[in-house]
Enzyme design. Structure first.
Site, PDB file in Angstrom:
ATOM      1  N   ASP A  10       0.849  -0.959  -0.325  1.00 61.41           N
ATOM      2  CA  ASP A  10      -0.185  -0.010  -0.093  1.00 61.41           C
ATOM      3  C   ASP A  10       0.830   1.718   0.296  1.00 61.41           C
ATOM      4  OD1 ASP A  10      -2.614   1.132   0.697  1.00 61.41           O
ATOM      5  OD2 ASP A  10      -2.303   1.654   2.236  1.00 61.41           O
ATOM      6  N   SER A  11       0.146   2.167  -0.423  1.00 59.46           N
ATOM      7  CA  SER A  11       1.310   3.816  -0.393  1.00 59.46           C
ATOM      8  C   SER A  11       1.558   3.734   1.167  1.00 59.46           C
ATOM      9  CB  SER A  11      -0.267   5.167  -0.938  1.00 59.46           C
ATOM     10  OG  SER A  11      -1.180   4.928   0.198  1.00 59.46           O
ATOM     11  N   TYR A  42      -0.820   8.546  -2.228  1.00 59.59           N
ATOM     12  CA  TYR A  42      -0.595   7.939  -3.623  1.00 59.59           C
ATOM     13  C   TYR A  42      -1.957   8.908  -4.596  1.00 59.59           C
ATOM     14  CZ  TYR A  42       2.496   4.227  -3.465  1.00 59.59           C
ATOM     15  OH  TYR A  42       4.479   3.633  -3.571  1.00 59.59           O
ATOM     16  N   GLY A  43      -2.968   9.192  -3.848  1.00 61.29           N
ATOM     17  CA  GLY A  43      -4.604   9.310  -4.176  1.00 61.29           C
ATOM     18  C   GLY A  43      -5.027  10.645  -4.990  1.00 61.29           C
ATOM     19  N   CYS A  73      -4.299  -1.701  -1.651  1.00 65.53           N
ATOM     20  CA  CYS A  73      -4.474  -0.325  -1.965  1.00 65.53           C
ATOM     21  C   CYS A  73      -5.402   0.220  -3.011  1.00 65.53           C
ATOM     22  CB  CYS A  73      -3.438   0.571  -2.490  1.00 65.53           C
ATOM     23  SG  CYS A  73      -3.411   2.179  -2.743  1.00 65.53           S
ATOM     24  N   ASN A  74      -6.858   1.185  -3.043  1.00 64.81           N
ATOM     25  CA  ASN A  74      -7.778   1.054  -3.469  1.00 64.81           C
ATOM     26  C   ASN A  74      -6.846   1.954  -5.169  1.00 64.81           C
ATOM     27  OD1 ASN A  74     -10.357   0.728  -2.878  1.00 64.81           O
ATOM     28  ND2 ASN A  74      -9.262   0.942  -1.313  1.00 64.81           N
ATOM     29  N   THR A  75      -6.269   2.947  -4.587  1.00 64.77           N
ATOM     30  CA  THR A  75      -5.926   3.791  -5.599  1.00 64.77           C
ATOM     31  C   THR A  75      -4.671   2.711  -6.942  1.00 64.77           C
ATOM     32  OG1 THR A  75      -5.780   5.549  -3.773  1.00 64.77           O
ATOM     33  CG2 THR A  75      -4.594   5.750  -5.596  1.00 64.77           C
ATOM     34  N   GLU A 154      -2.533   9.176   8.380  1.00 61.11           N
ATOM     35  CA  GLU A 154      -1.131   8.033   8.598  1.00 61.11           C
ATOM     36  C   GLU A 154      -0.170   9.540   9.404  1.00 61.11           C
ATOM     37  OE1 GLU A 154       1.099   6.681   6.787  1.00 61.11           O
ATOM     38  OE2 GLU A 154      -0.197   5.761   5.435  1.00 61.11           O
ATOM     39  N   CYS A 187     -11.282   2.898   0.075  1.00 62.56           N
ATOM     40  CA  CYS A 187      -9.478   2.720   0.223  1.00 62.56           C
ATOM     41  C   CYS A 187      -9.296   2.823   1.767  1.00 62.56           C
ATOM     42  CB  CYS A 187      -9.467   4.982   0.767  1.00 62.56           C
ATOM     43  SG  CYS A 187      -7.572   5.132   0.853  1.00 62.56           S
ATOM     44  N   THR A 188      -7.668   1.796   1.433  1.00 66.75           N
ATOM     45  CA  THR A 188      -7.740   1.247   2.306  1.00 66.75           C
ATOM     46  C   THR A 188      -7.251   1.506   3.739  1.00 66.75           C
ATOM     47  OG1 THR A 188      -5.388   0.752   1.803  1.00 66.75           O
ATOM     48  CG2 THR A 188      -6.760  -1.390   1.851  1.00 66.75           C
ATOM     49  N   HIS A 189      -7.273   2.605   3.501  1.00 64.30           N
ATOM     50  CA  HIS A 189      -6.840   3.627   5.294  1.00 64.30           C
ATOM     51  C   HIS A 189      -8.009   3.878   6.067  1.00 64.30           C
ATOM     52  CE1 HIS A 189      -3.159   4.631   3.132  1.00 64.30           C
ATOM     53  NE2 HIS A 189      -2.824   5.738   4.292  1.00 64.30           N
TER      54      HIS A 189
HETATM   55  N1  DGL Z   1      -4.651   3.242   1.021  1.00 56.73           N
HETATM   56  C1  DGL Z   1      -4.531   3.804   0.138  1.00 56.73           C
HETATM   57  C2  DGL Z   1      -6.069   2.875  -1.071  1.00 56.73           C
HETATM   58  O1  DGL Z   1      -6.828   2.443  -1.014  1.00 56.73           O
HETATM   59  C3  DGL Z   1      -4.147   4.967  -0.285  1.00 56.73           C
HETATM   60  C4  DGL Z   1      -3.715   5.798  -1.317  1.00 56.73           C
HETATM   61  C5  DGL Z   1      -3.300   6.805  -0.568  1.00 56.73           C
HETATM   62  O2  DGL Z   1      -1.977   7.226  -0.610  1.00 56.73           O
HETATM   63  O3  DGL Z   1      -3.813   7.906  -1.652  1.00 56.73           O
HETATM   64  O4  DGL Z   1      -6.041   4.002  -2.311  1.00 56.73           O
END
Ligand code: DGL
Length: 272
Positions: A10-11, A42-43, A73-75, A154, A187-189
């Protein structure tokens, strides 16, 4: 049978939200996790940058001898799943959007108003809508991006009025105006702020992709005869910046098990 580890990435720390579900469902599996904490989020980045980062991380995980890569990570799943699968055809690579789209299409009806929240890149890609509407074109979907959620999470700003204000800023009108009754945490966050969301919008049905992906991982491991047959206790969590919050989060999730936390850097010049 195959006792090599599963690679997750993930990011940042968001992908960690998948790990407790994996450990519960498949306690024999060993995990190598990489969180790109030095280059998160990353998003809001260009797709070309996200691709470059993802390829670097996949190369690293393959060098670590993983038997499967899970894009937690969805992104990244929204932007580079196909490229990653084409570049590494000999290893199963699983994205997080497909399993969630299947659950949405199986469990929602035309009466539901389904909200999908995610990063700017995920929402702009329309990856969720495309997949869900392929499975059921009649479902009512509404999407919106919430760009401050990942940086706040984060930073560890979670049980906090700043986070609650941020949730209300992005979601109050979205939920009310669209009469949302089901919310996909795209988003996994976001599972880390699930309680905040449930407190503010009681009665919403929440769909959590970090949990939904586990069924696909299990199926792919079974289909490819890759399940582990003995428990191993040396999970490793790499980060490109060993931030206090990343380490705290791992300690919180794995308080009773053994694991290793390690640093792995990539070229920050690639972060354009
Ligand atoms: N956890 C990432 C996702 O699922 C977050 C992306 C990010 O870093 O913005 O999209």
């Amino acid at each position: 049978m195959n006792n090599r580890p599963i690679g997750f990435f993930d990011s940042g720390l968001g992908g960690l939200t998948c790990i407790p579900y994996l450990m519960k469902a498949l306690p024999n599996e060993r995990i190598i996790y990489f969180g790109d904490t030095a280059r998160t989020p990353y998003g809001s980045k260009a797709t070309s940058t996200i691709r470059l980062f993802s390829m670097e991380i996949a190369d690293f995980l393959i060098n670590e001898n993983v038997k499967m890569i899970v894009i937690a990570c969805n992104t990244v799943s929204a932007t580079c799943l196909t490229e990653l699968q084409q570049k590494y055809p000999n290893i199963p690579i699983i994205g997080i959007i497909e399993p969630t789209a299947e659950i949405v299409s199986k469990t929602c009806t035309e009466q539901d108003h389904i909200g999908i929240i995610g990063t700017k890149v995920t929402i702009k890609s329309r990856a969720y809508e495309k997949l869900i509407h392929t499975l059921n074109p009649k479902l009512n979907l509404y999407t919106t991006s919430c760009p401050t959620f990942v940086p706040l999470i984060e930073e560890g700003i979670i049980q906090n009025e700043i986070m609650d204000l941020s949730i209300k800023y992005y979601l109050d009108n979205f939920v009310t105006y669209n009469k949302i009754n089901t919310l996909v945490l795209g988003c996994t966050h976001y599972p880390l702020i699930r309680k905040n969301i449930e407190k503010i919008y009681s009665g919403l049905r929440i769909i959590n992709p970090s949990a939904e992906i586990i069924q696909n991982i299990t199926a792919q491991l079974k289909d490819n005869d890759l399940l582990s047959d003995k428990p191993v206790f040396d999970n490793t969590f790499y980060a490109s910046d060993l931030s206090e919050n990343f380490v705290n989060m791992i300690n919180r999730i794995f308080e009773n098990s053994e694991f290793k936390v390690a640093f792995k850097s990539f070229d920050l010049d690639n972060c354009k």
